[in-house]
Write a protein that holds these residues in place. Structure first.
Motif, PDB file in Angstrom:
ATOM      1  N   MET A   1      74.172  22.596   5.919  1.00 35.02           N
ATOM      2  CA  MET A   1      73.287  23.226   6.307  1.00 35.02           C
ATOM      3  C   MET A   1      71.769  22.381   6.360  1.00 35.02           C
ATOM      4  O   MET A   1      71.581  22.060   5.254  1.00 35.02           O
ATOM      5  CB  MET A   1      72.998  24.578   5.726  1.00 35.02           C
ATOM      6  CG  MET A   1      71.953  25.472   6.294  1.00 35.02           C
ATOM      7  SD  MET A   1      71.837  26.821   5.230  1.00 35.02           S
ATOM      8  CE  MET A   1      73.467  27.559   5.055  1.00 35.02           C
ATOM      9  N   LEU A   3      68.178  22.618   5.649  1.00 34.99           N
ATOM     10  CA  LEU A   3      67.178  23.569   5.330  1.00 34.99           C
ATOM     11  C   LEU A   3      65.976  23.312   6.041  1.00 34.99           C
ATOM     12  O   LEU A   3      64.880  24.255   6.179  1.00 34.99           O
ATOM     13  CB  LEU A   3      66.980  23.566   3.657  1.00 34.99           C
ATOM     14  CG  LEU A   3      68.207  23.781   2.869  1.00 34.99           C
ATOM     15  CD1 LEU A   3      67.906  23.402   1.344  1.00 34.99           C
ATOM     16  CD2 LEU A   3      68.465  25.350   2.970  1.00 34.99           C
ATOM     17  N   LYS A   6      65.979  24.903   9.266  1.00 33.18           N
ATOM     18  CA  LYS A   6      66.012  26.408   9.053  1.00 33.18           C
ATOM     19  C   LYS A   6      64.628  27.024   8.855  1.00 33.18           C
ATOM     20  O   LYS A   6      64.180  27.975   9.115  1.00 33.18           O
ATOM     21  CB  LYS A   6      67.053  26.949   7.790  1.00 33.18           C
ATOM     22  CG  LYS A   6      68.472  26.360   8.034  1.00 33.18           C
ATOM     23  CD  LYS A   6      69.053  27.139   8.961  1.00 33.18           C
ATOM     24  CE  LYS A   6      70.435  27.018   9.220  1.00 33.18           C
ATOM     25  NZ  LYS A   6      71.225  27.541  10.444  1.00 33.18           N
ATOM     26  N   VAL A 329      67.715  17.655  -2.749  1.00 32.37           N
ATOM     27  CA  VAL A 329      67.904  18.693  -1.514  1.00 32.37           C
ATOM     28  C   VAL A 329      66.356  19.309  -1.336  1.00 32.37           C
ATOM     29  O   VAL A 329      65.908  19.213  -0.337  1.00 32.37           O
ATOM     30  CB  VAL A 329      68.849  19.838  -2.042  1.00 32.37           C
ATOM     31  CG1 VAL A 329      68.554  20.868  -1.045  1.00 32.37           C
ATOM     32  CG2 VAL A 329      70.133  19.414  -2.250  1.00 32.37           C
TER      33      VAL A 329
ATOM     34  N   PHE B 108      63.468  31.820   4.365  1.00 35.34           N
ATOM     35  CA  PHE B 108      63.589  31.378   5.636  1.00 35.34           C
ATOM     36  C   PHE B 108      64.955  30.999   6.041  1.00 35.34           C
ATOM     37  O   PHE B 108      65.409  30.581   7.261  1.00 35.34           O
ATOM     38  CB  PHE B 108      62.842  30.087   5.769  1.00 35.34           C
ATOM     39  CG  PHE B 108      63.190  28.735   4.706  1.00 35.34           C
ATOM     40  CD1 PHE B 108      64.484  28.000   4.932  1.00 35.34           C
ATOM     41  CD2 PHE B 108      62.696  28.710   3.621  1.00 35.34           C
ATOM     42  CE1 PHE B 108      64.942  27.053   4.052  1.00 35.34           C
ATOM     43  CE2 PHE B 108      63.091  27.784   2.629  1.00 35.34           C
ATOM     44  CZ  PHE B 108      64.223  26.796   2.862  1.00 35.34           C
ATOM     45  N   LEU B 109      66.029  31.743   5.283  1.00 32.34           N
ATOM     46  CA  LEU B 109      67.437  31.747   5.668  1.00 32.34           C
ATOM     47  C   LEU B 109      67.992  33.352   5.989  1.00 32.34           C
ATOM     48  O   LEU B 109      67.197  34.232   5.443  1.00 32.34           O
ATOM     49  CB  LEU B 109      68.421  31.254   4.490  1.00 32.34           C
ATOM     50  CG  LEU B 109      68.105  29.649   3.969  1.00 32.34           C
ATOM     51  CD1 LEU B 109      68.979  29.183   3.032  1.00 32.34           C
ATOM     52  CD2 LEU B 109      68.262  28.693   5.319  1.00 32.34           C
ATOM     53  N   GLU B 113      73.273  32.658   5.609  1.00 31.61           N
ATOM     54  CA  GLU B 113      72.941  31.485   5.081  1.00 31.61           C
ATOM     55  C   GLU B 113      72.531  31.519   3.395  1.00 31.61           C
ATOM     56  O   GLU B 113      72.883  30.482   2.929  1.00 31.61           O
ATOM     57  CB  GLU B 113      71.863  31.051   6.176  1.00 31.61           C
ATOM     58  CG  GLU B 113      72.086  30.634   7.387  1.00 31.61           C
ATOM     59  CD  GLU B 113      70.902  30.421   8.214  1.00 31.61           C
ATOM     60  OE1 GLU B 113      71.134  29.879   9.469  1.00 31.61           O
ATOM     61  OE2 GLU B 113      69.758  30.808   7.958  1.00 31.61           O
ATOM     62  N   GLN B 116      75.889  31.240   1.933  1.00 30.37           N
ATOM     63  CA  GLN B 116      76.382  29.765   2.329  1.00 30.37           C
ATOM     64  C   GLN B 116      75.937  28.718   1.598  1.00 30.37           C
ATOM     65  O   GLN B 116      76.413  27.731   1.169  1.00 30.37           O
ATOM     66  CB  GLN B 116      76.412  29.496   3.918  1.00 30.37           C
ATOM     67  CG  GLN B 116      77.030  28.409   4.493  1.00 30.37           C
ATOM     68  CD  GLN B 116      76.869  28.365   6.023  1.00 30.37           C
ATOM     69  OE1 GLN B 116      76.791  29.476   6.665  1.00 30.37           O
ATOM     70  NE2 GLN B 116      77.006  27.233   6.586  1.00 30.37           N
ATOM     71  N   ILE B 117      74.622  28.860   1.477  1.00 33.42           N
ATOM     72  CA  ILE B 117      73.758  27.370   0.739  1.00 33.42           C
ATOM     73  C   ILE B 117      74.228  27.230  -0.598  1.00 33.42           C
ATOM     74  O   ILE B 117      74.494  26.085  -0.842  1.00 33.42           O
ATOM     75  CB  ILE B 117      72.350  27.650   0.802  1.00 33.42           C
ATOM     76  CG1 ILE B 117      71.416  26.391   0.311  1.00 33.42           C
ATOM     77  CG2 ILE B 117      71.981  28.856  -0.007  1.00 33.42           C
ATOM     78  CD1 ILE B 117      71.780  25.459   1.362  1.00 33.42           C
ATOM     79  N   GLU B 120      77.574  25.267  -0.330  1.00 35.07           N
ATOM     80  CA  GLU B 120      77.240  23.803   0.312  1.00 35.07           C
ATOM     81  C   GLU B 120      76.706  23.092  -0.733  1.00 35.07           C
ATOM     82  O   GLU B 120      76.845  22.002  -0.859  1.00 35.07           O
ATOM     83  CB  GLU B 120      76.451  23.933   1.603  1.00 35.07           C
ATOM     84  CG  GLU B 120      77.113  24.615   2.803  1.00 35.07           C
ATOM     85  CD  GLU B 120      76.433  24.446   4.186  1.00 35.07           C
ATOM     86  OE1 GLU B 120      75.416  23.303   4.321  1.00 35.07           O
ATOM     87  OE2 GLU B 120      76.767  24.929   5.052  1.00 35.07           O
ATOM     88  N   LEU B 121      75.792  23.634  -1.491  1.00 34.87           N
ATOM     89  CA  LEU B 121      75.153  22.942  -2.501  1.00 34.87           C
ATOM     90  C   LEU B 121      76.257  22.383  -3.832  1.00 34.87           C
ATOM     91  O   LEU B 121      76.004  21.399  -4.204  1.00 34.87           O
ATOM     92  CB  LEU B 121      74.150  23.715  -3.148  1.00 34.87           C
ATOM     93  CG  LEU B 121      72.823  23.950  -2.535  1.00 34.87           C
ATOM     94  CD1 LEU B 121      71.823  24.664  -3.546  1.00 34.87           C
ATOM     95  CD2 LEU B 121      71.914  22.573  -2.374  1.00 34.87           C
ATOM     96  N   SER B 126      80.684  22.842   5.342  1.00 37.46           N
ATOM     97  CA  SER B 126      79.913  23.820   5.851  1.00 37.46           C
ATOM     98  C   SER B 126      80.583  25.026   6.623  1.00 37.46           C
ATOM     99  O   SER B 126      80.284  26.256   6.570  1.00 37.46           O
ATOM    100  CB  SER B 126      78.772  23.125   7.059  1.00 37.46           C
ATOM    101  OG  SER B 126      78.064  24.248   7.392  1.00 37.46           O
TER     102      SER B 126
END
Lengths: 404, 243
Positions: A1, A3, A6, A329, B108-109, B113, B116-117, B120-121, B126
């Motif tokens: 994703m 960021l 986003k 990140v 902002f997600l 998301e 999900q983030i 993913e981190l 994904s």
């Protein structure tokens, strides 16, 4: 994703407006470089297109573009006799401004050495070269004239028989081409009343001059236009352009002609240097300073925007740290946004520039070299401008989520 | 004082102490805190404002290092005094889930998301993370809000999404700081029961800081903090409430 994407999606309006602003700023920076390139191209275009090996001008002048130069017509014959010279042609160049269809029309007029030179070398996009010794004209499209249009210059009417493109003088005025004779007639055109007065004055002088009293026929000829008087010097040329024979020693020819008491000689490179150093150098420095200032302003604005965008998401950044996001990140989030801002701004600048620059009064030339240079500058200012935001973001403590 | 329960240990603190400042300005925010929470247990931490609850939570959450004492997660020594024995950020990412009082979602997600983030981190591809996020949101009853922005979710829905994110990497410890403060009593109970279910289904040790006396029956144990010290409320200590 991703960021960065986003976050941009969540702040699309602000990001779009900022990109638009940065893009327009970069377009001006791009335009400044383009205007400079245009100045250089315009300044050297004619010299390059004419393709002369040597320019013979009035002694101790930097003519015919940098200053006025006057050489006699017979200089062409003198130069032709010099060993190593293939051809020598008359060169007449001057700028006029006349009213045309109720608007001022500035024309840089260049005389072609008819019949040797009919203008076949001109970059025609319509029509044909000059086809007769008088009253025909080839015009650059920037003058706004159309094929077949008739243009009154002085007492004569000229028909546009060809249209060129990109033929501008060092001053950025559109060029027109006639025969040398027509160019001189246009240059030395005088109002009828002035001719009548001059003729009367000549007649009066003749009545008191012993020469004319002894030669009445000579007195009668005084009534002719000045350009048709054999005993009166014909209008002078601006310069003589010389082409050398293959393998001729350019330096030797140059030195020989320069040794005459009434001429100075410039090579093509010398003429180009005169134009660039004399006419373009100050403009180049001025435009360069504007470019530097605008680039700095763009960098400051970008830094401010990136910093503000970062401040707005400090809580989210703290939260990301709290859930274990590594620094790369966070750094990537800010840096990617800065690069996107710069990159999209650059693309916008380029796209807008391509559409807007043709409408600028002076030519704007987007050279690949300048575009690459600006792209590198944009990348650098994007990275530099993101530093403030990155420093702020990296200082945020994850426990600030709990405080907030 | 250590309180032991059945099952493997999820988190253990030994003589955890936090001192702010020094000399005349020295403040002891937490003193000799000993807590053992086993996998599957849900414990409450009560106490008035300024009693040291948040200090304890940030210390065991590996956000604010203690001045002395030890923190063990699973069997692993993580903090020995102020010295980290592991990469804290990585450890937080893989072993600890957080839920807080106010909305603690990335603004902002969208809901999906936000979950999900976290995965993913932790290196999950994904596509897999997306699939798992939707599963978790489904488990918590907010799958239909998965593609909604944070501002489009109610307080209760936001807390569920936050819980889903906290569970995303199957942490061994779940920490919640007054998660029901912004919710009405019905939603508050729902969230607490959610923790109960999470502990049971995911085998996590859950510590909840709360003021809400109405939901204490949900917890396996209740601790009280006062002036930086932790006391157990004996009446509430018992076997894990896995039913």
């Amino acid at each position: 994703m991703n960021l960065a994407i986003k976050d941009i999606r969540a702040n699309l309006g602000r990001f779009t407006l900022t990109t638009l602003g940065i893009g327009m700023l970069l377009m001006i920076v791009m335009g400044m470089a383009g205007i400079y390139r245009g100045l250089v191209e315009d300044a050297t275009l004619l010299v390059e297109r004419i393709g002369a090996d040597l320019w013979v001008v009035q002694k101790d002048t930097r003519g015919p573009f940098a200053e006025v130069s006057r050489v006699p017509r017979n200089l062409v014959h003198r130069v032709t006799t010099v060993p190593g010279v293939a051809t020598a042609r008359e060169f007449v160049f001057h700028t006029i401004q006349r009213q045309h269809l109720g608007k001022p029309l500035r024309i840089s007029l260049l005389g072609l050495s008819w019949p040797q030179d009919k203008g076949e070398w001109l970059p025609l996009i319509a029509g044909r070269p000059i086809g007769q010794s008088r009253f025909e004209l080839v015009a650059d499209k920037s003058l706004g004239l159309t094929l077949g249009e008739e243009l009154k210059l002085g007492k004569d009417t000229y028909t546009v028989v060809g249209i060129t493109t990109g033929m501008l003088s060092t001053g950025g005025d559109g060029m027109a081409f006639t025969t040398v004779w027509d160019a001189q007639v246009i240059q030395f055109d005088a109002p009828s009343e002035a001719i009548r007065l001059e003729r009367a004055a000549r007649d009066q002088r003749g009545q008191t001059s012993e020469v004319f009293l002894r030669e009445p026929a000579l007195s009668e000829r005084m009534g002719l236009p000045a350009t048709e008087l054999a005993a009166v010097p014909v209008p002078a040329l601006s310069a003589v352009v010389v082409r050398l024979l293959p393998h001729a020693d350019s330096r030797q020819v140059e030195e020989l002609i320069a040794s005459w008491g009434d001429t100075s000689v410039f090579t093509r490179e010398g003429q180009n240097d005169l134009l660039l150093q004399g006419m373009v150098d100050k403009a180049r420095r001025q435009l360069g300073m504007f470019r530097a200032l605008l680039t700095l302003i763009a960098a400051i604005i970008m830094a401010l925007i990136i910093y503000t965008l970062t401040l707005d998401k400090l809580y989210s950044i703290a939260l990301l740290k709290l859930i274990g996001a590594p620094n790369r990140v966070i750094l990537g989030l800010i840096l990617q946004q800065a690069l996107l801002l710069g990159g999209l701004g650059y693309l916008l600048a380029y796209t807008l520039g391509l559409r807007l620059f043709p409408y600028f009064p002076r030519r704007v030339v987007l050279a690949n070299e300048d575009l690459i240079q600006l792209a590198i500058v944009v990348v650098v200012i994007s990275v530099v401008s993101s530093l403030l935001g990155i420093v702020k973001a990296l200082r945020v403590q994850p426990n600030s989520v709990l405080m907030g | 004082m250590a309180v032991e329960m059945a099952g493997e240990p999820a988190i253990e603190t030994r003589d955890l102490t936090k001192v702010y400042g020094s000399g005349n300005t020295e403040v002891v925010a937490m003193r000799d805190a000993n807590v053992l929470v086993r996998k599957g247990e849900v414990v409450a931490l009560l106490g008035p404002s300024g009693s040291g609850k948040s200090t304890f939570l940030t210390a065991v959450g590996l956000i604010n290092p203690p001045t002395s004492g030890q923190i063990l997660i699973g069997d692993q020594l993580v903090m020995d005094g102020p010295q980290a024995q592991v990469n804290l950020r990585t450890f937080r990412r893989t072993q600890i889930g957080y839920v807080f009082q106010k909305s603690n979602l990335i603004t902002f997600l969208n809901a999906r998301e936000n979950v999900q983030i976290a995965m993913e981190l932790d290196g999950m591809p994904s596509r897999d993370a997306r699939h798992r996020a939707l599963e978790l949101l489904g488990e918590l009853g907010v799958a239909d809000r998965a593609e909604h922005g944070v501002s489009m979710l109610s307080g209760g829905q936001q807390q569920r999404v936050a819980v889903a994110r906290a569970l995303a990497n199957s942490p061994s410890v779940l920490l919640a700081d007054e998660p029901t403060a912004a919710l009405d009593s019905r939603l508050g109970r729902q969230v607490m029961e959610l923790f109960r279910r999470v502990a049971r289904d995911h085998g996590a040790g859950v510590i909840v800081v709360t003021h809400d006396q109405r939901t204490l029956d949900v917890f396996d144990a209740v601790y009280e903090m006062e002036d930086g010290r932790i006391h157990a409320q004996p009446a509430d200590i018992g076997p894990p409430k896995n039913s």
